[in-house]
Motif scaffolding. Structure first.
Motif, PDB file in Angstrom:
ATOM      1  N   SER A  41     -42.410-113.922   2.455  1.00  0.00           N
ATOM      2  CA  SER A  41     -41.579-112.770   2.805  1.00  0.00           C
ATOM      3  C   SER A  41     -41.012-112.143   1.541  1.00  0.00           C
ATOM      4  CB  SER A  41     -40.435-113.185   3.734  1.00  0.00           C
ATOM      5  OG  SER A  41     -39.527-114.045   3.062  1.00  0.00           O
ATOM      6  N   PHE A  42     -40.700-110.846   1.651  1.00  0.00           N
ATOM      7  CA  PHE A  42     -40.108-110.091   0.550  1.00  0.00           C
ATOM      8  C   PHE A  42     -38.923-109.312   1.106  1.00  0.00           C
ATOM      9  CE2 PHE A  42     -44.550-110.719  -0.506  1.00  0.00           C
ATOM     10  CZ  PHE A  42     -44.495-111.152  -1.826  1.00  0.00           C
ATOM     11  N   GLU A  43     -37.766-109.535   0.533  1.00  0.00           N
ATOM     12  CA  GLU A  43     -36.546-108.856   0.958  1.00  0.00           C
ATOM     13  C   GLU A  43     -35.857-108.260  -0.271  1.00  0.00           C
ATOM     14  OE1 GLU A  43     -35.480-108.872   4.183  1.00  0.00           O
ATOM     15  OE2 GLU A  43     -36.977-110.281   4.980  1.00  0.00           O
ATOM     16  N   GLY A  44     -35.229-107.099  -0.086  1.00  0.00           N
ATOM     17  CA  GLY A  44     -34.504-106.516  -1.205  1.00  0.00           C
ATOM     18  C   GLY A  44     -34.336-105.029  -1.052  1.00  0.00           C
ATOM     19  N   THR A  45     -34.487-104.307  -2.162  1.00  0.00           N
ATOM     20  CA  THR A  45     -34.298-102.854  -2.135  1.00  0.00           C
ATOM     21  C   THR A  45     -35.336-102.175  -3.033  1.00  0.00           C
ATOM     22  OG1 THR A  45     -32.725-102.901  -3.983  1.00  0.00           O
ATOM     23  CG2 THR A  45     -31.810-103.029  -1.744  1.00  0.00           C
ATOM     24  N   VAL A  46     -35.601-100.920  -2.700  1.00  0.00           N
ATOM     25  CA  VAL A  46     -36.384-100.036  -3.554  1.00  0.00           C
ATOM     26  C   VAL A  46     -35.566 -98.763  -3.734  1.00  0.00           C
ATOM     27  CG1 VAL A  46     -38.466 -98.648  -3.792  1.00  0.00           C
ATOM     28  CG2 VAL A  46     -38.624-100.949  -2.832  1.00  0.00           C
ATOM     29  N   LYS A  47     -35.304 -98.419  -4.986  1.00  0.00           N
ATOM     30  CA  LYS A  47     -34.605 -97.168  -5.262  1.00  0.00           C
ATOM     31  C   LYS A  47     -35.649 -96.108  -5.544  1.00  0.00           C
ATOM     32  CE  LYS A  47     -30.928 -94.996  -7.951  1.00  0.00           C
ATOM     33  NZ  LYS A  47     -29.949 -95.154  -9.046  1.00  0.00           N
ATOM     34  N   LEU A  48     -35.689 -95.099  -4.694  1.00  0.00           N
ATOM     35  CA  LEU A  48     -36.674 -94.020  -4.787  1.00  0.00           C
ATOM     36  C   LEU A  48     -35.923 -92.727  -5.052  1.00  0.00           C
ATOM     37  CD1 LEU A  48     -39.716 -93.390  -4.457  1.00  0.00           C
ATOM     38  CD2 LEU A  48     -39.272 -92.971  -2.035  1.00  0.00           C
ATOM     39  N   GLY A  80     -40.665 -97.703 -12.413  1.00  0.00           N
ATOM     40  CA  GLY A  80     -41.720 -96.752 -12.750  1.00  0.00           C
ATOM     41  C   GLY A  80     -41.387 -95.399 -12.166  1.00  0.00           C
ATOM     42  N   GLN A  81     -42.414 -94.631 -11.804  1.00  0.00           N
ATOM     43  CA  GLN A  81     -42.190 -93.345 -11.162  1.00  0.00           C
ATOM     44  C   GLN A  81     -43.332 -93.042 -10.210  1.00  0.00           C
ATOM     45  OE1 GLN A  81     -41.982 -90.210 -14.090  1.00  0.00           O
ATOM     46  NE2 GLN A  81     -44.193 -90.144 -14.412  1.00  0.00           N
ATOM     47  N   THR A  82     -43.076 -92.136  -9.265  1.00  0.00           N
ATOM     48  CA  THR A  82     -44.095 -91.796  -8.291  1.00  0.00           C
ATOM     49  C   THR A  82     -45.173 -90.919  -8.927  1.00  0.00           C
ATOM     50  OG1 THR A  82     -42.886 -89.845  -7.495  1.00  0.00           O
ATOM     51  CG2 THR A  82     -42.472 -91.931  -6.374  1.00  0.00           C
ATOM     52  N   ARG A  95     -43.072 -87.509  -9.281  1.00  0.00           N
ATOM     53  CA  ARG A  95     -42.467 -87.964 -10.533  1.00  0.00           C
ATOM     54  C   ARG A  95     -41.034 -88.431 -10.351  1.00  0.00           C
ATOM     55  NH1 ARG A  95     -47.022 -89.025 -13.108  1.00  0.00           N
ATOM     56  NH2 ARG A  95     -48.395 -87.205 -13.236  1.00  0.00           N
ATOM     57  N   LEU A  96     -40.769 -89.064  -9.196  1.00  0.00           N
ATOM     58  CA  LEU A  96     -39.434 -89.601  -8.944  1.00  0.00           C
ATOM     59  C   LEU A  96     -39.311 -90.990  -9.555  1.00  0.00           C
ATOM     60  CD1 LEU A  96     -38.969 -88.692  -5.159  1.00  0.00           C
ATOM     61  CD2 LEU A  96     -37.994 -87.503  -7.137  1.00  0.00           C
ATOM     62  N   PRO A  97     -38.154 -91.310 -10.129  1.00  0.00           N
ATOM     63  CA  PRO A  97     -37.968 -92.667 -10.665  1.00  0.00           C
ATOM     64  C   PRO A  97     -37.950 -93.698  -9.530  1.00  0.00           C
ATOM     65  CG  PRO A  97     -35.908 -91.426 -10.705  1.00  0.00           C
ATOM     66  CD  PRO A  97     -36.971 -90.451 -10.328  1.00  0.00           C
ATOM     67  N   VAL A  98     -38.515 -94.859  -9.817  1.00  0.00           N
ATOM     68  CA  VAL A  98     -38.601 -95.938  -8.829  1.00  0.00           C
ATOM     69  C   VAL A  98     -38.085 -97.222  -9.464  1.00  0.00           C
ATOM     70  CG1 VAL A  98     -40.143 -97.347  -7.418  1.00  0.00           C
ATOM     71  CG2 VAL A  98     -40.610 -94.914  -7.704  1.00  0.00           C
ATOM     72  N   ALA A  99     -37.266 -97.961  -8.722  1.00  0.00           N
ATOM     73  CA  ALA A  99     -36.796 -99.275  -9.167  1.00  0.00           C
ATOM     74  C   ALA A  99     -36.949-100.252  -8.008  1.00  0.00           C
ATOM     75  CB  ALA A  99     -35.336 -99.214  -9.617  1.00  0.00           C
ATOM     76  N   PRO A 117     -45.939 -85.282   6.701  1.00  0.00           N
ATOM     77  CA  PRO A 117     -47.393 -85.439   6.616  1.00  0.00           C
ATOM     78  C   PRO A 117     -47.880 -85.607   5.175  1.00  0.00           C
ATOM     79  CG  PRO A 117     -46.873 -83.130   6.869  1.00  0.00           C
ATOM     80  CD  PRO A 117     -45.554 -83.865   6.954  1.00  0.00           C
ATOM     81  N   LEU A 118     -47.009 -85.360   4.199  1.00  0.00           N
ATOM     82  CA  LEU A 118     -47.392 -85.490   2.796  1.00  0.00           C
ATOM     83  C   LEU A 118     -47.399 -86.952   2.382  1.00  0.00           C
ATOM     84  CD1 LEU A 118     -45.349 -82.529   1.271  1.00  0.00           C
ATOM     85  CD2 LEU A 118     -47.739 -82.541   2.027  1.00  0.00           C
ATOM     86  N   ARG A 119     -48.010 -87.228   1.230  1.00  0.00           N
ATOM     87  CA  ARG A 119     -48.064 -88.589   0.720  1.00  0.00           C
ATOM     88  C   ARG A 119     -47.815 -88.612  -0.787  1.00  0.00           C
ATOM     89  NH1 ARG A 119     -47.264 -89.315   5.075  1.00  0.00           N
ATOM     90  NH2 ARG A 119     -48.268 -90.679   6.607  1.00  0.00           N
ATOM     91  N   ASP A 120     -47.122 -89.642  -1.223  1.00  0.00           N
ATOM     92  CA  ASP A 120     -46.910 -89.903  -2.636  1.00  0.00           C
ATOM     93  C   ASP A 120     -47.209 -91.386  -2.861  1.00  0.00           C
ATOM     94  OD1 ASP A 120     -46.280 -89.580  -5.297  1.00  0.00           O
ATOM     95  OD2 ASP A 120     -44.344 -88.609  -4.937  1.00  0.00           O
ATOM     96  N   ARG A 121     -47.197 -91.810  -4.110  1.00  0.00           N
ATOM     97  CA  ARG A 121     -47.588 -93.193  -4.403  1.00  0.00           C
ATOM     98  C   ARG A 121     -46.967 -93.636  -5.718  1.00  0.00           C
ATOM     99  NH1 ARG A 121     -52.797 -94.543  -7.529  1.00  0.00           N
ATOM    100  NH2 ARG A 121     -53.031 -96.806  -7.330  1.00  0.00           N
ATOM    101  N   PHE A 122     -46.678 -94.930  -5.819  1.00  0.00           N
ATOM    102  CA  PHE A 122     -46.297 -95.490  -7.098  1.00  0.00           C
ATOM    103  C   PHE A 122     -46.937 -96.865  -7.266  1.00  0.00           C
ATOM    104  CE2 PHE A 122     -42.716 -96.631  -4.264  1.00  0.00           C
ATOM    105  CZ  PHE A 122     -42.659 -98.007  -4.420  1.00  0.00           C
ATOM    106  N   VAL A 123     -47.230 -97.196  -8.517  1.00  0.00           N
ATOM    107  CA  VAL A 123     -47.742 -98.509  -8.884  1.00  0.00           C
ATOM    108  C   VAL A 123     -46.788 -99.064  -9.928  1.00  0.00           C
ATOM    109  CG1 VAL A 123     -49.661 -99.828  -9.827  1.00  0.00           C
ATOM    110  CG2 VAL A 123     -50.120 -97.789  -8.445  1.00  0.00           C
ATOM    111  N   VAL A 124     -46.144-100.194  -9.594  1.00  0.00           N
ATOM    112  CA  VAL A 124     -45.107-100.751 -10.462  1.00  0.00           C
ATOM    113  C   VAL A 124     -45.459-102.191 -10.822  1.00  0.00           C
ATOM    114  CG1 VAL A 124     -42.687-101.464 -10.565  1.00  0.00           C
ATOM    115  CG2 VAL A 124     -43.283 -99.255  -9.569  1.00  0.00           C
ATOM    116  N   THR A 125     -45.375-102.509 -12.111  1.00  0.00           N
ATOM    117  CA  THR A 125     -45.523-103.889 -12.566  1.00  0.00           C
ATOM    118  C   THR A 125     -44.202-104.616 -12.342  1.00  0.00           C
ATOM    119  OG1 THR A 125     -47.159-103.278 -14.230  1.00  0.00           O
ATOM    120  CG2 THR A 125     -46.012-105.362 -14.545  1.00  0.00           C
ATOM    121  N   LEU A 126     -44.278-105.780 -11.698  1.00  0.00           N
ATOM    122  CA  LEU A 126     -43.078-106.556 -11.370  1.00  0.00           C
ATOM    123  C   LEU A 126     -43.018-107.822 -12.221  1.00  0.00           C
ATOM    124  CD1 LEU A 126     -43.295-106.289  -7.468  1.00  0.00           C
ATOM    125  CD2 LEU A 126     -41.981-104.832  -9.019  1.00  0.00           C
TER     126      LEU A 126
END
Length: 285
Positions: free
Chosen positions: A111-118, A88-90, A94-98, A68-77
């Motif tokens: 379409s967008f295909e690939g991976t997100v490292k959280l 960036g990070q959440t 404060r988790l690293p994001v790639a 039920p919790l929520r987190d967020r990240f905004v990343v420049t691509l």
């Protein structure tokens, strides 16, 4: 001959100017970027002559499936060929994001295909059949209509007894603790985790109160810790409140108001994703 050369040069300059024209396009409701984890995401692209020169991904998400919790990240691509890559990070954990997405288009379908490292997890991303839109279309699609009633003459005419107070997320816990002394009932869903609160940075706390005590409660709420100063003006204490009344079931404050007492006519907002959850000690909404 000289006139012809000048004409050709003018056409060449005109074509170069058109190719360099900058446009901004949005993808709203981009789904499936974190596998089976629930998300609420949109992507903004800046293009020159149809070529993507930069992008930004705003993604709100549950930390794990069913949470039920929520987190967020905004990343420049940054574009690299047909890939969009950024890190960036959440906002909360404060988790690293790639982010590494392959962008493709067929006609007006993207379409967008690939991976997100959280953190230490690598999640598969797959989102297709998306349509882009202009900034105006995006604003219209995401706008919330409100009808403000400034300084109602009689609070009983605009509310059956529900008060809304806009509180900074960072001061929410202190505000709720101080509110206990006011003999009001907090609407649980109004403090539930939401992507809207993460993006806006505030929480609209709704409380049930005797309509006869509405004005008095607003006055007291102005001095509670964590509540917001209207329009950034200084208050007698270190904080103030944006408060509002409205007819129907509940009351919510406007985004900005020069009056402490104001109302708007709109239906009761529904919780976007999840039931009330008191678990806020880990930093998440």
């Amino acid at each position: 001959m000289r006139l012809l050369s000048v004409a050709v040069l003018a056409l060449a300059c005109s074509g170069s100017s058109a190719a360099a024209q900058t446009t901004v396009r949005y993808f709203n409701g981009v789904y499936g970027l974190l596998g089976d984890i629930e998300t609420d995401a949109f992507l903004k692209e800046t293009r020159q002559g149809g070529k993507v020169v930069s992008a930004e991904l705003d993604l709100c998400h549950a930390p794990s499936p069913g949470s039920p919790l929520r987190d967020r990240f905004v990343v420049t691509l940054k574009p690299q060929g047909n890939r969009l890559i950024g890190s960036g990070q959440t906002q909360e954990g404060r988790l690293p994001v790639a982010v590494d997405l392959v962008r493709s288009a067929t006609g007006n379908s993207y379409s967008f295909e690939g991976t997100v490292k959280l953190g230490d997890r690598i999640l598969k991303s797959s989102s297709d059949d998306l349509a882009d839109m202009s900034a105006k279309e995006f604003e219209e699609q995401t706008a919330v209509e409100e009808a403000i009633v400034e300084t109602p003459a009689d609070f009983r005419e605009v509310t059956p007894g529900t008060l809304g107070i806009r509180v900074a997320r960072t001061g929410l816990i202190d505000f709720l603790k101080a509110l206990r002394a006011e003999n009001v009932k907090v609407q649980g869903y109004s403090i539930a985790p939401s992507c809207e609160a993460l993006r806006r940075g505030t929480v609209d706390v709704q409380v049930d109160v005797d309509p006869e005590r509405a004005a008095e409660t607003i006055a007291k709420a102005k001095a509670l810790p964590g509540s917001l100063v209207p329009d950034g003006q200084a208050a007698a204490s270190t904080s103030d409140a944006r408060s509002a009344f409205r007819p129907g079931d509940s009351v919510m404050p406007p985004e900005s108001s020069t009056a402490t007492n104001s109302a708007r006519r709109s239906p009761r907002p529904r919780p976007r994703c999840c039931p009330p959850n008191p678990a806020t000690s880990n930093g998440m909404t």
